[in-house]
Design a protein around this motif. Structure first.
Motif, PDB file in Angstrom:
ATOM      1  N   GLY A 276       0.825  -1.207   0.000  1.00  0.00           N
ATOM      2  CA  GLY A 276       0.000   0.000   0.000  1.00  0.00           C
ATOM      3  C   GLY A 276       0.857   1.253   0.000  1.00  0.00           C
ATOM      4  N   VAL A 277       1.878   1.215   0.882  1.00  0.00           N
ATOM      5  CA  VAL A 277       2.761   2.384   0.958  1.00  0.00           C
ATOM      6  C   VAL A 277       3.478   2.582  -0.373  1.00  0.00           C
ATOM      7  CG1 VAL A 277       4.847   3.270   2.042  1.00  0.00           C
ATOM      8  CG2 VAL A 277       3.054   2.255   3.447  1.00  0.00           C
ATOM      9  N   ALA A 278       3.961   1.451  -0.944  1.00  0.00           N
ATOM     10  CA  ALA A 278       4.666   1.558  -2.227  1.00  0.00           C
ATOM     11  C   ALA A 278       3.749   2.140  -3.295  1.00  0.00           C
ATOM     12  CB  ALA A 278       5.175   0.178  -2.654  1.00  0.00           C
ATOM     13  N   GLY A 279       2.510   1.631  -3.312  1.00  0.00           N
ATOM     14  CA  GLY A 279       1.549   2.141  -4.286  1.00  0.00           C
ATOM     15  C   GLY A 279       1.311   3.627  -4.086  1.00  0.00           C
ATOM     16  N   ALA A 280       1.175   4.013  -2.815  1.00  0.00           N
ATOM     17  CA  ALA A 280       0.930   5.425  -2.528  1.00  0.00           C
ATOM     18  C   ALA A 280       2.116   6.271  -2.984  1.00  0.00           C
ATOM     19  CB  ALA A 280       0.683   5.607  -1.030  1.00  0.00           C
ATOM     20  N   VAL A 281       3.332   5.729  -2.696  1.00  0.00           N
ATOM     21  CA  VAL A 281       4.530   6.477  -3.113  1.00  0.00           C
ATOM     22  C   VAL A 281       4.553   6.627  -4.635  1.00  0.00           C
ATOM     23  CG1 VAL A 281       7.050   6.336  -3.266  1.00  0.00           C
ATOM     24  CG2 VAL A 281       5.890   5.870  -1.105  1.00  0.00           C
ATOM     25  N   LEU A 282       4.197   5.513  -5.299  1.00  0.00           N
ATOM     26  CA  LEU A 282       4.176   5.567  -6.760  1.00  0.00           C
ATOM     27  C   LEU A 282       3.166   6.596  -7.254  1.00  0.00           C
ATOM     28  CD1 LEU A 282       4.483   2.012  -8.290  1.00  0.00           C
ATOM     29  CD2 LEU A 282       5.899   4.006  -8.671  1.00  0.00           C
ATOM     30  N   LEU A 283       1.967   6.525  -6.682  1.00  0.00           N
ATOM     31  CA  LEU A 283       0.922   7.467  -7.099  1.00  0.00           C
ATOM     32  C   LEU A 283       1.371   8.903  -6.873  1.00  0.00           C
ATOM     33  CD1 LEU A 283      -2.375   5.734  -5.910  1.00  0.00           C
ATOM     34  CD2 LEU A 283      -1.603   6.182  -8.238  1.00  0.00           C
ATOM     35  N   LEU A 284       2.093   9.072  -5.763  1.00  0.00           N
ATOM     36  CA  LEU A 284       2.563  10.418  -5.453  1.00  0.00           C
ATOM     37  C   LEU A 284       3.644  10.846  -6.448  1.00  0.00           C
ATOM     38  CD1 LEU A 284       2.304  12.690  -3.340  1.00  0.00           C
ATOM     39  CD2 LEU A 284       4.254  11.662  -2.162  1.00  0.00           C
ATOM     40  N   PHE A 285       4.480   9.849  -6.827  1.00  0.00           N
ATOM     41  CA  PHE A 285       5.624  10.197  -7.652  1.00  0.00           C
ATOM     42  C   PHE A 285       5.277  10.356  -9.124  1.00  0.00           C
ATOM     43  CE2 PHE A 285       8.588   9.778  -4.288  1.00  0.00           C
ATOM     44  CZ  PHE A 285       9.731  10.430  -4.731  1.00  0.00           C
ATOM     45  N   VAL A 286       4.192   9.714  -9.584  1.00  0.00           N
ATOM     46  CA  VAL A 286       3.853   9.828 -11.009  1.00  0.00           C
ATOM     47  C   VAL A 286       3.633  11.283 -11.401  1.00  0.00           C
ATOM     48  CG1 VAL A 286       2.075   9.316 -12.725  1.00  0.00           C
ATOM     49  CG2 VAL A 286       3.048   7.489 -11.348  1.00  0.00           C
ATOM     50  N   PRO A 287       2.697  11.981 -10.729  1.00  0.00           N
ATOM     51  CA  PRO A 287       2.541  13.398 -11.105  1.00  0.00           C
ATOM     52  C   PRO A 287       3.791  14.213 -10.814  1.00  0.00           C
ATOM     53  CG  PRO A 287       1.199  12.871  -9.181  1.00  0.00           C
ATOM     54  CD  PRO A 287       1.746  11.581  -9.663  1.00  0.00           C
ATOM     55  N   LEU A 288       4.487  13.811  -9.692  1.00  0.00           N
ATOM     56  CA  LEU A 288       5.702  14.548  -9.352  1.00  0.00           C
ATOM     57  C   LEU A 288       6.757  14.384 -10.460  1.00  0.00           C
ATOM     58  CD1 LEU A 288       6.437  16.260  -6.930  1.00  0.00           C
ATOM     59  CD2 LEU A 288       7.697  14.290  -6.012  1.00  0.00           C
ATOM     60  N   ALA A 289       6.926  13.115 -10.879  1.00  0.00           N
ATOM     61  CA  ALA A 289       7.901  12.842 -11.937  1.00  0.00           C
ATOM     62  C   ALA A 289       7.493  13.524 -13.230  1.00  0.00           C
ATOM     63  CB  ALA A 289       8.008  11.332 -12.156  1.00  0.00           C
ATOM     64  N   TRP A 290       6.171  13.467 -13.500  1.00  0.00           N
ATOM     65  CA  TRP A 290       5.675  14.093 -14.728  1.00  0.00           C
ATOM     66  C   TRP A 290       5.962  15.595 -14.715  1.00  0.00           C
ATOM     67  CZ3 TRP A 290       1.652  17.637 -15.752  1.00  0.00           C
ATOM     68  CH2 TRP A 290       1.310  17.749 -17.102  1.00  0.00           C
ATOM     69  N   ALA A 291       5.642  16.224 -13.543  1.00  0.00           N
ATOM     70  CA  ALA A 291       5.853  17.672 -13.431  1.00  0.00           C
ATOM     71  C   ALA A 291       7.336  18.006 -13.535  1.00  0.00           C
ATOM     72  CB  ALA A 291       5.282  18.170 -12.107  1.00  0.00           C
ATOM     73  N   LEU A 292       8.148  17.188 -12.874  1.00  0.00           N
ATOM     74  CA  LEU A 292       9.594  17.435 -12.888  1.00  0.00           C
ATOM     75  C   LEU A 292      10.150  17.279 -14.312  1.00  0.00           C
ATOM     76  CD1 LEU A 292      12.094  17.986 -11.164  1.00  0.00           C
ATOM     77  CD2 LEU A 292      12.382  15.511 -10.952  1.00  0.00           C
ATOM     78  N   ALA A 293       9.721  16.192 -14.973  1.00  0.00           N
ATOM     79  CA  ALA A 293      10.199  15.947 -16.331  1.00  0.00           C
ATOM     80  C   ALA A 293       9.763  17.063 -17.269  1.00  0.00           C
ATOM     81  CB  ALA A 293       9.661  14.597 -16.826  1.00  0.00           C
ATOM     82  N   ARG A 294       8.521  17.490 -17.105  1.00  0.00           N
ATOM     83  CA  ARG A 294       8.018  18.584 -17.946  1.00  0.00           C
ATOM     84  C   ARG A 294       8.848  19.842 -17.747  1.00  0.00           C
ATOM     85  NH1 ARG A 294       4.042  18.928 -21.754  1.00  0.00           N
ATOM     86  NH2 ARG A 294       3.193  20.774 -20.741  1.00  0.00           N
ATOM     87  N   LYS A 295       9.152  20.087 -16.488  1.00  0.00           N
ATOM     88  CA  LYS A 295       9.899  21.302 -16.192  1.00  0.00           C
ATOM     89  C   LYS A 295      11.305  21.224 -16.794  1.00  0.00           C
ATOM     90  CE  LYS A 295      11.267  24.401 -12.476  1.00  0.00           C
ATOM     91  NZ  LYS A 295      10.997  25.526 -13.348  1.00  0.00           N
ATOM     92  N   LEU A 296      11.924  20.045 -16.637  1.00  0.00           N
ATOM     93  CA  LEU A 296      13.282  19.891 -17.163  1.00  0.00           C
ATOM     94  C   LEU A 296      13.294  19.932 -18.701  1.00  0.00           C
ATOM     95  CD1 LEU A 296      14.784  17.141 -14.849  1.00  0.00           C
ATOM     96  CD2 LEU A 296      15.500  19.523 -15.030  1.00  0.00           C
ATOM     97  N   ALA A 297      12.279  19.314 -19.257  1.00  0.00           N
ATOM     98  CA  ALA A 297      12.294  19.182 -20.717  1.00  0.00           C
ATOM     99  C   ALA A 297      11.684  20.380 -21.425  1.00  0.00           C
ATOM    100  CB  ALA A 297      11.535  17.906 -21.116  1.00  0.00           C
ATOM    101  N   ARG A 298      10.992  21.220 -20.667  1.00  0.00           N
ATOM    102  CA  ARG A 298      10.227  22.289 -21.323  1.00  0.00           C
ATOM    103  C   ARG A 298      11.083  23.171 -22.252  1.00  0.00           C
ATOM    104  NH1 ARG A 298       5.925  24.844 -21.979  1.00  0.00           N
ATOM    105  NH2 ARG A 298       5.808  27.125 -22.059  1.00  0.00           N
ATOM    106  N   PRO A 299      12.238  23.650 -21.796  1.00  0.00           N
ATOM    107  CA  PRO A 299      13.027  24.498 -22.701  1.00  0.00           C
ATOM    108  C   PRO A 299      13.358  23.791 -24.013  1.00  0.00           C
ATOM    109  CG  PRO A 299      13.891  24.590 -20.474  1.00  0.00           C
ATOM    110  CD  PRO A 299      12.872  23.523 -20.467  1.00  0.00           C
ATOM    111  N   LEU A 300      13.781  22.557 -23.888  1.00  0.00           N
ATOM    112  CA  LEU A 300      14.135  21.832 -25.105  1.00  0.00           C
ATOM    113  C   LEU A 300      12.900  21.522 -25.943  1.00  0.00           C
ATOM    114  CD1 LEU A 300      16.869  19.376 -23.851  1.00  0.00           C
ATOM    115  CD2 LEU A 300      17.122  21.479 -25.157  1.00  0.00           C
ATOM    116  N   THR A 301      11.763  21.268 -25.265  1.00  0.00           N
ATOM    117  CA  THR A 301      10.528  20.987 -26.003  1.00  0.00           C
ATOM    118  C   THR A 301      10.109  22.203 -26.819  1.00  0.00           C
ATOM    119  OG1 THR A 301       9.862  19.544 -24.215  1.00  0.00           O
ATOM    120  CG2 THR A 301       8.155  20.190 -25.767  1.00  0.00           C
ATOM    121  N   VAL A 302      10.172  23.358 -26.159  1.00  0.00           N
ATOM    122  CA  VAL A 302       9.802  24.591 -26.857  1.00  0.00           C
ATOM    123  C   VAL A 302      10.709  24.786 -28.069  1.00  0.00           C
ATOM    124  CG1 VAL A 302       9.801  27.105 -26.649  1.00  0.00           C
ATOM    125  CG2 VAL A 302       8.845  25.692 -24.825  1.00  0.00           C
ATOM    126  N   LEU A 303      11.994  24.547 -27.866  1.00  0.00           N
ATOM    127  CA  LEU A 303      12.959  24.720 -28.949  1.00  0.00           C
ATOM    128  C   LEU A 303      12.688  23.723 -30.078  1.00  0.00           C
ATOM    129  CD1 LEU A 303      15.472  26.296 -29.697  1.00  0.00           C
ATOM    130  CD2 LEU A 303      16.831  24.510 -28.636  1.00  0.00           C
TER     131      LEU A 303
END
Ligand SMILES: Nc1nc2c(ncn2[C@@H]2O[C@H](COP(=O)(O)OP(=O)(O)OP(=O)(O)O)[C@@H](O)[C@H]2O)c(=O)[nH]1
Length: 692
Positions: A276-303
């Motif tokens: 349960g904890v692992a699942g919760a961590v995963l659920l928490l990390f999916v949007p977190l990872a998505w947001a982080l990846a978007r932020k990191l990749a955004r400059p290059l994506t725009v380019l």
């Protein structure tokens, strides 16, 4: 430029990377915790079961030890179990029975196996000599394993379960040979279990068994088979009986089993919580990872989006990137690159525009030149086609590159045909011998040639004058430096005809068509040569129309001409085909006869001629009498033609003198006049007479 590759985006890679890391970390941690917790839970479960089993085993051993000690104490008290006082002994046994309620029966057997005393008098007097406890207890302490009641089964009160006993027996010290026997009710063990173990077992969901040394269930839950120590879904603890005090043990084993699921309940709960904890961590990390990846990749994506819209860097400025230092550096560098690209594009466009204009100008000039060239070529072809001559051009390999229509027409080829024609196609077979080397290759005779050529086309013979002109002479040249040739052929057929006609005319008499003196001379030379070769004889006859002047005077010159033609036909009709009649003067003729060997033959010929000439002739409504005088001579050995003719002429002279209309044969020694023909001399002095 080819389209950009459709690989996953940087954001996707980052999300994948973060999620993979989190997953790996979570999985690793979970697995470690799970393994530790499971091991710990298994150890604890085993430990607990071992404790329970040992506790029950010890209780059994201690209980048995206590019973054995009590029985031993009783057996060693001499006053209590006297064989001679069964009542006293019975009292002691009853007391013992009451003190130890687990004892179902206690009795004293004599040495012969007869029961002397027993609690409540049970089995007194009965023979137990065959019973194992009696046999075993005669000499020492005997312990008999759990067994069903035999003699006492009907004597003891009915119980919920059949009576089963554990036997204890030993010799009685005060009465040698007698045996004190005790049957401990096995319900004792069940009670012990119930009091000591069952609450714990209920809590644990476990079951406990007591097995004998053969593994048979002595005590356990009803209707349950002997426990299987190898069952995978059960945790099993086995505690073998070790005995205690005077109880040396009967090989019992206490077995406690607990379902694995129950024993591991805490662990399973922990595992669920972990998941349960692992699942919760995963659920928490999916949007977190998505947001982080978007932020990191955004400059290059725009380019990348900006570049992708144009499919290349283009010349418009790219968006300025921020977010992290590397992106800013990249953005700046790319914008500089774009600026340079824009400058290059401008330069290239200017160059292209200038180049396009130059190409257009050159193309227009070239088209004009080509049009002029084509016009010139067309003009030249028109000229070549309109010239009444066959014109063709051959390359250095002898292939006809051009042939005007006159040439193609003569060759019987369609007007559009020219390539791959050869000399023989245009001139026919055979080609003039002088041009033979060029029939296969045009290179062997580079000089100018002019040859006469006769070609048979159908029923006609086509005469031409062929001019063979090397390219080089005219400065045209040829591709590859090897000069080709022009062929110009003029139709000279008509010229040839005129020439032939002139030639014929020069050798024939125009009035009569007979060979003239030139042809006569040629024929005479040939006949003489033949006579000398064959020796068959050769004769000549001079013929002169009689009084022709008179005919002329009477009928006119035209009438005279008709007479001459008639004379020629009449003489020609009686001579052989091999004979030659020639007109050598106004009314003078010479006949050359081959194969005449003697004067008689000559006379026969002369007679035929005389007869033919004398035939009546009607001309201008007048009867014209024709006659001729003839002088003949046969060729003598070694005689010249002139001498032969002179002799014949002399003979003619004699014929005239003899009155005309006759024939004289020249003797071999006929006198001749060397200067002028005698006939001519004579004729000049004669008077023509014409018979009307
Ligand atoms: N019609 C015509 N007359 C010709 C031609 N050539 C020559 N004569 C004439 O033929 C005549 C020849 O005469 P001669 O042979 O001298 O004499 P002739 O009258 O025949 O007498 P004889 O020979 O002695 O019988 C001349 O009057 C010529 O002018 C010709 O082609 N046509």
């Amino acid at each position: 430029m080819k389209p950009f590759p459709r690989s996953p985006s940087l954001a996707a890679w980052l999300i994948l990377m973060v999620m993979s890391s989190v997953l790996l970390a979570l999985a690793g941690t979970t697995v470690l915790i799970d393994r530790f917790a499971r091991k710990h839970a298994e150890e604890r479960a085993h430990q607990h079961l071992d404790q329970v089993a040992d506790k029950f085993r010890d209780a059994l051993d201690h209980g048995m030890a206590r019973q054995v000690a009590a029985v031993q104490l009783l057996a060693e008290l001499p006053a209590l179990l006297r064989a001679d006082d069964p009542a006293h002994a019975r009292a002691a046994l009853d007391a013992m029975r009451h003190r130890e309620p687990e004892i179902a029966w206690i009795g004293l057997a004599a040495a012969d196996g007869k029961v002397l005393a027993a609690n409540d008098g049970l089995l007194e007097g009965a023979d137990v000599s065959k019973r194992p406890w009696f046999q075993g207890g005669k000499s020492t302490l005997f312990l008999g394993d759990v067994h069903a009641a035999v003699l006492l089964a009907k004597l003891l009160p009915q119980a919920p379960e059949p009576w089963r006993f554990v036997d204890i027996s030993l010799p009685v010290a005060a009465n040698p040979g007698s045996v004190l026997g005790v049957h401990l009710s096995w319900t004792w063990a069940a009670a012990l279990k119930r009091d000591l173990l069952d609450p714990t077992l209920r809590n644990d969901g476990a079951q406990a068994f007591v097995l004998d040394r053969q593994g048979a269930v002595l005590l356990g839950p009803p209707d349950v088979k002997a426990p299987d120590g190898a069952a995978a879904d059960q945790f099993t603890a086995v505690s073998p009986s070790r005995g205690h005090g005077g109880f040396s043990g009967l090989g019992w084993q206490v077995v406690v089993q607990q379902p694995r699921e129950v024993a591991m309940a805490d662990y399973l709960l922990l595992r669920r919580q972990l998941m349960g904890v692992a699942g919760a961590v995963l659920l928490l990390f999916v949007p977190l990872a998505w947001a982080l990846a978007r932020k990191l990749a955004r400059p290059l994506t725009v380019l990348a989006d900006s570049i992708g819209q144009n499919q290349h860097l283009g010349d418009r400025p790219l968006p300025r990137l921020a977010g992290f230092a590397e992106a800013e550096v990249l953005s700046t560098a790319l914008n500089e690159l774009v600026e340079r690209q824009r400058e290059h594009n401008n330069t290239l466009q200017e160059l292209n525009a200038s180049l396009d204009q130059r190409v257009r100008d050159r193309t227009a000039a070239l088209n004009l030149a080509l049009q002029g060239e084509a016009l010139n070529l067309q003009r030249m072809q028109n000229i070549a086609n309109s010239v009444p001559a066959q014109i063709a051009h051959f390359d250095a390999d002898g292939h006809c590159l051009f042939a005007n229509q006159a040439a193609l027409r003569l060759a019987g080829l369609p007007p559009e045909r020219s390539g791959m024609l050869r000399l023989v196609d245009l001139l026919g077979d055979p080609v003039p011998p002088a041009l033979l080397p060029m029939a296969s290759s045009a290179t062997t005779l580079p000089q100018t040639l002019r040859v006469q050529h006769a070609r048979v086309v159908g029923d006609d013979t086509w005469h031409s004058e062929v001019h063979w002109l090397p390219d080089g002479e005219h400065g045209v040249g040829a591709a590859g430096g090897r000069p080709g040739h022009y062929l110009v052929s003029f139709d000279v057929s008509q010229l040839k005809e005129v020439e032939l006609r002139l030639q014929q005319l020069s050798r024939a008499d125009a009035l009569t068509g007979l060979p003239n003196r030139r042809q006569f001379d040629e024929h005479m030379r040939a006949s003489l040569a033949r006579e000398r070769r064959t020796g068959r004889g050769l004769g000549v006859v001079y013929l002169d129309l009689d009084h022709f002047k008179r005919i002329n005077d009477t009928l006119g010159h035209a009438g005279g001409d008709e007479v001459l033609k008639t004379f020629a036909q009449r003489v020609g009709s009686v001579i052989r085909a091999t004979d030659l009649l020639a007109r050598v003067g106004g009314d003078e003729f010479v006949l050359v006869c081959e194969g005449v060997a003697n004067p008689e033959q000559m006379q026969v010929l002369a007679d035929k001629v005389l007869t033919a000439v004398r035939a009546p002739l009607r001309l201008q409504n007048q009867q014209v009498l024709l006659s001729t005088s003839m002088g003949s001579a046969l060729m003598q050995d070694g005689e010249s033609v002139d001498h032969l003719l002179a002799r014949a002429d002399a003979a003619l002279y004699r014929a005239k003198q003899a009155g005309r209309n006759g024939h004289q044969f020249a003797a071999a020694d006929e006198p001749v006049t060397p200067t002028a023909p005698p006939v001519a001399q004579w004729a000049a002095t004669q008077v023509m007479t014409l018979a009307a």
